[in-house]
Design a protein around this motif. Sequence first.
Motif, PDB file in Angstrom:
ATOM      1  N   UNK A 118      53.181  44.958  42.750  1.00  0.00           N
ATOM      2  CA  UNK A 118      52.746  44.695  44.126  1.00  0.00           C
ATOM      3  C   UNK A 118      51.681  45.697  44.552  1.00  0.00           C
ATOM      4  N   UNK A 119      51.927  46.980  44.311  1.00  0.00           N
ATOM      5  CA  UNK A 119      50.974  48.010  44.721  1.00  0.00           C
ATOM      6  C   UNK A 119      49.652  47.867  43.974  1.00  0.00           C
ATOM      7  N   UNK A 120      49.723  47.478  42.701  1.00  0.00           N
ATOM      8  CA  UNK A 120      48.497  47.312  41.929  1.00  0.00           C
ATOM      9  C   UNK A 120      47.663  46.152  42.468  1.00  0.00           C
ATOM     10  N   UNK A 121      48.308  45.022  42.742  1.00  0.00           N
ATOM     11  CA  UNK A 121      47.575  43.869  43.272  1.00  0.00           C
ATOM     12  C   UNK A 121      46.961  44.190  44.636  1.00  0.00           C
ATOM     13  N   UNK A 122      47.724  44.866  45.493  1.00  0.00           N
ATOM     14  CA  UNK A 122      47.214  45.186  46.820  1.00  0.00           C
ATOM     15  C   UNK A 122      46.030  46.151  46.735  1.00  0.00           C
ATOM     16  N   UNK A 123      46.126  47.115  45.830  1.00  0.00           N
ATOM     17  CA  UNK A 123      45.032  48.072  45.654  1.00  0.00           C
ATOM     18  C   UNK A 123      43.789  47.388  45.102  1.00  0.00           C
ATOM     19  N   UNK A 124      43.970  46.545  44.100  1.00  0.00           N
ATOM     20  CA  UNK A 124      42.824  45.820  43.535  1.00  0.00           C
ATOM     21  C   UNK A 124      42.184  44.927  44.593  1.00  0.00           C
ATOM     22  N   UNK A 125      43.015  44.261  45.393  1.00  0.00           N
ATOM     23  CA  UNK A 125      42.486  43.398  46.449  1.00  0.00           C
ATOM     24  C   UNK A 125      41.678  44.204  47.461  1.00  0.00           C
ATOM     25  N   UNK A 136      27.704  42.785  50.680  1.00  0.00           N
ATOM     26  CA  UNK A 136      27.493  41.720  51.662  1.00  0.00           C
ATOM     27  C   UNK A 136      27.814  40.348  51.062  1.00  0.00           C
ATOM     28  N   UNK A 137      28.947  40.289  50.329  1.00  0.00           N
ATOM     29  CA  UNK A 137      29.320  39.079  49.607  1.00  0.00           C
ATOM     30  C   UNK A 137      30.584  38.474  50.204  1.00  0.00           C
ATOM     31  N   UNK A 138      30.432  37.363  50.913  1.00  0.00           N
ATOM     32  CA  UNK A 138      31.596  36.680  51.470  1.00  0.00           C
ATOM     33  C   UNK A 138      32.485  36.114  50.378  1.00  0.00           C
ATOM     34  N   UNK A 139      31.881  35.726  49.245  1.00  0.00           N
ATOM     35  CA  UNK A 139      32.658  35.185  48.127  1.00  0.00           C
ATOM     36  C   UNK A 139      33.628  36.228  47.591  1.00  0.00           C
ATOM     37  N   UNK A 140      33.160  37.460  47.461  1.00  0.00           N
ATOM     38  CA  UNK A 140      34.031  38.533  46.976  1.00  0.00           C
ATOM     39  C   UNK A 140      35.149  38.813  47.973  1.00  0.00           C
ATOM     40  N   UNK A 141      34.839  38.715  49.265  1.00  0.00           N
ATOM     41  CA  UNK A 141      35.867  38.893  50.294  1.00  0.00           C
ATOM     42  C   UNK A 141      36.954  37.835  50.136  1.00  0.00           C
ATOM     43  N   UNK A 142      36.552  36.592  49.901  1.00  0.00           N
ATOM     44  CA  UNK A 142      37.523  35.516  49.686  1.00  0.00           C
ATOM     45  C   UNK A 142      38.374  35.805  48.459  1.00  0.00           C
ATOM     46  N   UNK A 143      37.736  36.333  47.403  1.00  0.00           N
ATOM     47  CA  UNK A 143      38.496  36.710  46.211  1.00  0.00           C
ATOM     48  C   UNK A 143      39.553  37.748  46.519  1.00  0.00           C
ATOM     49  N   UNK A 144      39.216  38.710  47.376  1.00  0.00           N
ATOM     50  CA  UNK A 144      40.192  39.730  47.771  1.00  0.00           C
ATOM     51  C   UNK A 144      41.348  39.105  48.532  1.00  0.00           C
ATOM     52  N   UNK A 145      41.048  38.092  49.372  1.00  0.00           N
ATOM     53  CA  UNK A 145      42.110  37.402  50.101  1.00  0.00           C
ATOM     54  C   UNK A 145      43.097  36.734  49.149  1.00  0.00           C
ATOM     55  N   UNK A 146      42.567  36.105  48.101  1.00  0.00           N
ATOM     56  CA  UNK A 146      43.424  35.392  47.153  1.00  0.00           C
ATOM     57  C   UNK A 146      44.288  36.367  46.366  1.00  0.00           C
ATOM     58  N   UNK A 147      43.714  37.492  45.972  1.00  0.00           N
ATOM     59  CA  UNK A 147      44.440  38.463  45.140  1.00  0.00           C
ATOM     60  C   UNK A 147      45.526  39.182  45.933  1.00  0.00           C
ATOM     61  N   UNK A 148      45.284  39.401  47.222  1.00  0.00           N
ATOM     62  CA  UNK A 148      46.226  40.171  48.032  1.00  0.00           C
ATOM     63  C   UNK A 148      47.630  39.576  48.056  1.00  0.00           C
TER      64      UNK A 148
END
Length: 315
Positions: A118-125, A136-148
Amino acid sequence: MLHLRAVCPPDVTARALDVLRAHAGTAHLIAHRGAAVEPAGDLVEADIAREAADEIVDALCGLGLDHTGGITLEALDTALSDAADRAEEAAPGEGADAVVWEELVARTGEESRANVTFLAFLTIACLLAAVGVLTNSAVTIVGAMVVGPEFGPLAALAVGLVLRRGDLLRRAGVALGVGFPLAMVVTLGGALLVRATGVFGEKAFQLEQNHEVDFVFSVGVPSLVVAMLAGAAGMLAMTSAKSAALVGVFISVTTVPAAGYAVVAAVAGEWSRCLQSVGQLLVNLLGIVAAAAIVLTLRRNGQRSRVGTRPLSRG
């Protein structure tokens, strides 16, 4: 349909079989005498309609099988049987609408543990969110949302509040209370390293130019509305057979992105944006939990109102 397995002490097996026989949502009842080794006893198996599971499990727990034996449930993707069809038709309601409360408690309890994964996924996100802000990448932000992975503890908080389960509240509180600060500290180290090396260019920390990701820190009424809608959808998905909808929940709220943005803004000296991002994070967390708890309360009350009227006997 769900497949139920119950390990029963020999002196309880007859009563467990009576419970399953009496319920209209049961099919394919099997008893293996003396099959259980540890704990010793009999093994009882049955296929049950999802909408009947909560009541059947409660009745079996009333026999003490959760302490003296064991009860497990497993989802069945396919059941080709007239008996199974009849059980599903006889059990009132729709399977997709049924809440299996013990399953929900077990699932949220497992997903709210502050373990290494859990901590690893949250940190990576959080790191991904910071990269999205810097580039300035909205796509990368969306990726962080999915990983979190933060929805698990948030759902556990809602379940704990509605069912008054202090163990879930403590576990989820620890996961969030440890997870987000840890992820933000690691992200802070990464942001400082990026600034020192200039690997993302000189303009990476000029946040006023990153208009593509302004939605991350722009906190307001719309943020609360989106958070509450996401919390409601997430709890509906967790309490039904529509778990695929959780993906949409993950990419609709800016919890992890707000944490990442706050760190980057702090490194850039943009304290106003940093505070707004922290506010965005808190609004999203509170909105999700509140909406999830409301949905869970409504579903619980609705299920209780149906219990008194639904038939338990086949005859």
